[in-house]
Design an enzyme around this catalytic site. Structure first.
Site, PDB file in Angstrom:
ATOM      1  N   LEU A 153      80.311  39.586  36.997  1.00 31.21           N
ATOM      2  CA  LEU A 153      79.112  40.353  37.352  1.00 31.21           C
ATOM      3  C   LEU A 153      78.772  40.242  38.834  1.00 31.21           C
ATOM      4  O   LEU A 153      79.079  39.261  39.502  1.00 31.21           O
ATOM      5  CB  LEU A 153      77.925  39.935  36.485  1.00 31.21           C
ATOM      6  N   ARG A 154      78.177  41.320  39.341  1.00 33.35           N
ATOM      7  CA  ARG A 154      77.758  41.367  40.742  1.00 33.35           C
ATOM      8  C   ARG A 154      76.258  41.194  40.835  1.00 33.35           C
ATOM      9  O   ARG A 154      75.520  41.741  40.006  1.00 33.35           O
ATOM     10  CB  ARG A 154      78.075  42.749  41.351  1.00 33.35           C
ATOM     11  N   GLU A 155      75.819  40.475  41.840  1.00 28.07           N
ATOM     12  CA  GLU A 155      74.381  40.365  42.068  1.00 28.07           C
ATOM     13  C   GLU A 155      73.838  41.763  42.339  1.00 28.07           C
ATOM     14  O   GLU A 155      74.488  42.577  42.987  1.00 28.07           O
ATOM     15  CB  GLU A 155      74.102  39.446  43.254  1.00 28.07           C
ATOM     16  N   PHE A 252      84.969  49.446  46.874  1.00 23.50           N
ATOM     17  CA  PHE A 252      85.181  48.319  47.793  1.00 23.50           C
ATOM     18  C   PHE A 252      85.991  48.693  49.022  1.00 23.50           C
ATOM     19  O   PHE A 252      86.775  47.912  49.535  1.00 23.50           O
ATOM     20  CB  PHE A 252      85.765  47.103  47.044  1.00 23.50           C
ATOM     21  N   ALA A 255      83.505  49.952  54.918  1.00 20.96           N
ATOM     22  CA  ALA A 255      83.577  49.057  56.078  1.00 20.96           C
ATOM     23  C   ALA A 255      82.167  48.579  56.412  1.00 20.96           C
ATOM     24  O   ALA A 255      81.191  49.289  56.160  1.00 20.96           O
ATOM     25  CB  ALA A 255      84.183  49.799  57.254  1.00 20.96           C
ATOM     26  N   GLY A 260      79.796  38.700  52.478  1.00 19.31           N
ATOM     27  CA  GLY A 260      79.059  37.441  52.368  1.00 19.31           C
ATOM     28  C   GLY A 260      78.804  37.147  50.906  1.00 19.31           C
ATOM     29  O   GLY A 260      79.520  37.627  50.023  1.00 19.31           O
ATOM     30  N   CYS A 263      80.090  34.188  46.505  1.00 17.72           N
ATOM     31  CA  CYS A 263      81.376  34.221  45.792  1.00 17.72           C
ATOM     32  C   CYS A 263      82.589  34.485  46.683  1.00 17.72           C
ATOM     33  O   CYS A 263      83.485  33.654  46.761  1.00 17.72           O
ATOM     34  CB  CYS A 263      81.307  35.260  44.684  1.00 17.72           C
TER      35      CYS A 263
HETATM   36  C1  UGA Z   1      81.345  39.467  43.595  1.00 16.09           C
HETATM   37  C2  UGA Z   1      82.252  40.328  42.695  1.00 16.09           C
HETATM   38  O1  UGA Z   1      82.111  41.713  43.061  1.00 16.09           O
HETATM   39  C3  UGA Z   1      81.893  40.141  41.214  1.00 16.09           C
HETATM   40  O2  UGA Z   1      82.810  40.879  40.399  1.00 16.09           O
HETATM   41  C4  UGA Z   1      81.983  38.639  40.871  1.00 16.09           C
HETATM   42  O3  UGA Z   1      81.644  38.386  39.534  1.00 16.09           O
HETATM   43  C5  UGA Z   1      81.058  37.870  41.776  1.00 16.09           C
HETATM   44  O4  UGA Z   1      81.434  38.094  43.150  1.00 16.09           O
HETATM   45  C6  UGA Z   1      81.202  36.402  41.421  1.00 16.09           C
HETATM   46  O5  UGA Z   1      82.294  35.850  41.572  1.00 16.09           O
HETATM   47  O6  UGA Z   1      80.258  35.835  40.875  1.00 16.09           O
HETATM   48  P1  UGA Z   1      78.830  39.696  44.516  1.00 16.09           P
HETATM   49  O7  UGA Z   1      79.160  38.522  45.379  1.00 16.09           O
HETATM   50  O8  UGA Z   1      77.565  39.706  43.749  1.00 16.09           O
HETATM   51  O9  UGA Z   1      80.006  39.934  43.438  1.00 16.09           O
HETATM   52  O10 UGA Z   1      78.761  40.989  45.460  1.00 16.09           O
HETATM   53  P2  UGA Z   1      79.707  42.213  45.835  1.00 16.09           P
HETATM   54  O11 UGA Z   1      79.050  43.461  45.452  1.00 16.09           O
HETATM   55  O12 UGA Z   1      81.086  42.012  45.385  1.00 16.09           O
HETATM   56  O13 UGA Z   1      79.661  42.120  47.442  1.00 16.09           O
HETATM   57  C7  UGA Z   1      80.195  40.990  48.144  1.00 16.09           C
HETATM   58  C8  UGA Z   1      80.174  41.250  49.639  1.00 16.09           C
HETATM   59  O14 UGA Z   1      81.131  42.243  49.996  1.00 16.09           O
HETATM   60  C9  UGA Z   1      78.825  41.765  50.170  1.00 16.09           C
HETATM   61  O15 UGA Z   1      78.532  41.099  51.376  1.00 16.09           O
HETATM   62  C10 UGA Z   1      79.058  43.243  50.395  1.00 16.09           C
HETATM   63  O16 UGA Z   1      78.255  43.797  51.404  1.00 16.09           O
HETATM   64  C11 UGA Z   1      80.518  43.239  50.805  1.00 16.09           C
HETATM   65  N1  UGA Z   1      81.165  44.535  50.545  1.00 16.09           N
HETATM   66  C12 UGA Z   1      81.357  44.977  49.280  1.00 16.09           C
HETATM   67  C13 UGA Z   1      81.613  45.297  51.625  1.00 16.09           C
HETATM   68  O17 UGA Z   1      81.465  44.918  52.816  1.00 16.09           O
HETATM   69  N2  UGA Z   1      82.237  46.496  51.370  1.00 16.09           N
HETATM   70  C14 UGA Z   1      82.435  46.953  50.101  1.00 16.09           C
HETATM   71  O18 UGA Z   1      83.025  48.055  49.958  1.00 16.09           O
HETATM   72  C15 UGA Z   1      81.977  46.193  49.042  1.00 16.09           C
END
Ligand code: UGA
Length: 442
Positions: A153-155, A252, A255, A260, A263
């Site tokens: 899950l994603r926050e 994903f 850019a 951050g 996870c």
């Molecule tokens: C992430 C994973 O997406 C989940 O599947 C996983 O369960 C979770 O870690 C975990 O291990 O508990 P999360 O950290 O909540 O989830 O957030 P994301 O939506 O994945 O974003 C992570 C970072 O990547 C953020 O800083 C976001 O801004 C960045 N991001 C994401 C980008 O810069 N570009 C994108 O296209 C997507």
């Protein structure tokens, strides 16, 4: 069926609320008395859309309860889930498993009948096996199986991710555990969610591989964005052009200022360590970590460049401190590095975030905290968008122009269109797209 959820952090609380929504009786256990008391009174310690209502409904129905009494909850449970934190160990990137071992020992002391012990926390490959050894050592008489059931899950969209997942991964080595885990996920099974049964180690590795692969996509697209900037190409079109290829996928590929959160940074570093410890270095994940760290460090330089090379004594409005929208989590947020750099370079920084300021105030000094985005922009030389909160997507551009000393907007999330910003009279700098000047100056 009764579940005991050990740990009421992000994964623990969301999973517990969602399992109780499935109709299962779940008891959440945490050693922090104040947290449990708060939860009993309906105070949710994290900001996650929809979680408060889910907790309230299921608490009222009696299916979701909270306690500090681990022994009592575990002794009555068919399934015990470990959802304790696994932060990065200081200095070496390894996951810190001290909470997991401590929980395993406490659980060992308390199990009664046949119990399935499930790791929900992200744990290195082989952790399930070690938990099994701990319990066998402490309680040779105990009847149990250890299962790995990582959470994806994603926050910010955790409830939906939990109730409508792309897949569920369950790693186990026993038919009896498989029966119980199948019953636990029956509501999703009925909705035809793919449920993948593997061995325990494979499930543990799937979690790290999933997170590092997603992080790899982000570092990759960020590097291509740099290339776009020097070549005069457009990163959003590149992302679309490659993402529509089903083998690559559109998600994903946004850019930005670097990833951050609690996870990706932690899990990429942990995978690097796991690979090294097993004499199979992961050059790719190593590069992903390095690209991301460099990126976060470079971002403030873009703001300086937008201010003609110096920000000393200038006023900068920063919108966003959380690592992404719809959360109050600021852990490893690119915004923190950027704000600190701006302060060191002599700027007067004014910050606004809809949910993250409380937490940020405890670790960032020397900035002015504002109660609205517009307040942060009063007499600022430049405004910077670092987190793509919805409320930043439709700012009143005319009002902003009146508030700012100079109409300069630096957008690290590409939420505005360059042409439109030029029409509105802005100097507009974004990621992987050509900079634009106010139309009148063209
Ligand atoms: C992430 C994973 O997406 C989940 O599947 C996983 O369960 C979770 O870690 C975990 O291990 O508990 P999360 O950290 O909540 O989830 O957030 P994301 O939506 O994945 O974003 C992570 C970072 O990547 C953020 O800083 C976001 O801004 C960045 N991001 C994401 C980008 O810069 N570009 C994108 O296209 C997507």
């Amino acid at each position: 069926m009764k579940v005991a959820m050990i740990g009421t952090g992000y994964v623990g609380l969301v999973s517990a609320a969602c399992f109780s929504e499935f109709g299962i009786n779940v008891t959440c256990v945490d050693r922090i008395d104040e947290k449990i008391r708060g939860l009993i009174e309906g105070h949710i310690p994290i900001y996650e859309p929809g979680l408060d209502a889910l907790v309230e409904n299921n608490t009222r129905s009696g299916r979701l309860t909270f306690t500090t009494d681990l022994k009592d909850a575990v002794s009555k449970a068919d399934i015990v889930m470990l959802a304790v934190g696994t932060p990065s160990r200081r200095g070496d990137g390894h996951a810190d498993l001290s909470y997991v071992w401590a929980a395993a020992e406490e659980v060992a002391e308390s199990i009664n009948n046949y119990t399935v012990i499930v790791t929900k926390s992200t744990v290195p490959v082989g952790t399930g096996e070690k938990i099994s050894q701990i319990i066998k050592r402490m309680r040779p008489d105990a009847n149990f199986d250890v299962v790995s059931n990582p959470e994806f899950l994603r926050e910010g969209s955790a409830i939906d991710d939990f109730l409508r997942p792309d897949r569920v991964v369950v790693g186990l080595d026993s038919d009896r555990a498989k029966e119980l885990m199948s019953a636990l996920y029956r509501p999703l099974f009925i909705r035809e969610t793919p449920i993948i049964f593997t061995d325990t180690k494979t499930a543990e590795l799937i979690k790290y591989a999933a997170n590092t692969f997603l992080a790899t996509k982000i570092s990759f697209i960020n590097e291509i964005a740099n290339l776009c900037e020097v070549l005069g190409a457009n990163i959003q079109d590149v992302a679309k052009g490659i993402g529509l290829d089903g083998r690559i996928g559109e998600k994903f590929l946004n850019a930005g200022p670097g990833f951050g959160g609690s996870c990706f940074p932690k899990d990429t570093r942990a995978l690097v360590r796991i690979a090294e410890d097993n004499n199979t270095p992961s050059h790719i994940v190593n590069a992903v970590v390095k690209v991301n760290e460099d990126r976060k460090a470079q971002m403030s330089g873009r703001i300086v460049a937008a201010c003609d090379g110096s920000i000393d004594g200038k006023s900068i409005a920063v919108l966003g401190v959380t690592f992404k929208p719809n959360t109050d989590d600021i852990r490893e947020s690119p915004s923190l590095d950027i704000i600190r750099d701006l302060v060191v370079r002599g700027a007067n920084v004014k910050v606004y975030d809809p949910e993250g300021m409380e937490e940020a105030k405890s670790i960032i000094d020397d900035v002015t905290w504002c109660s609205t985005a517009y307040e942060a922009m009063v007499d600022a030389n430049v405004v910077t968008i670092i987190t793509e909160w919805n409320e930043f997507r439709a700012l009143d551009l005319k009002r902003i122009k009146l508030l700012l000393k100079e109409p300069i907007l630096v957008d690290f999330r590409n939420i505005y269109r360059p042409e439109e910003m030029s029409e509105e009279g802005f100097y507009y700098y974004s990621i992987g797209r050509p900079d634009v000047l106010p139309k009148t100056e063209k």
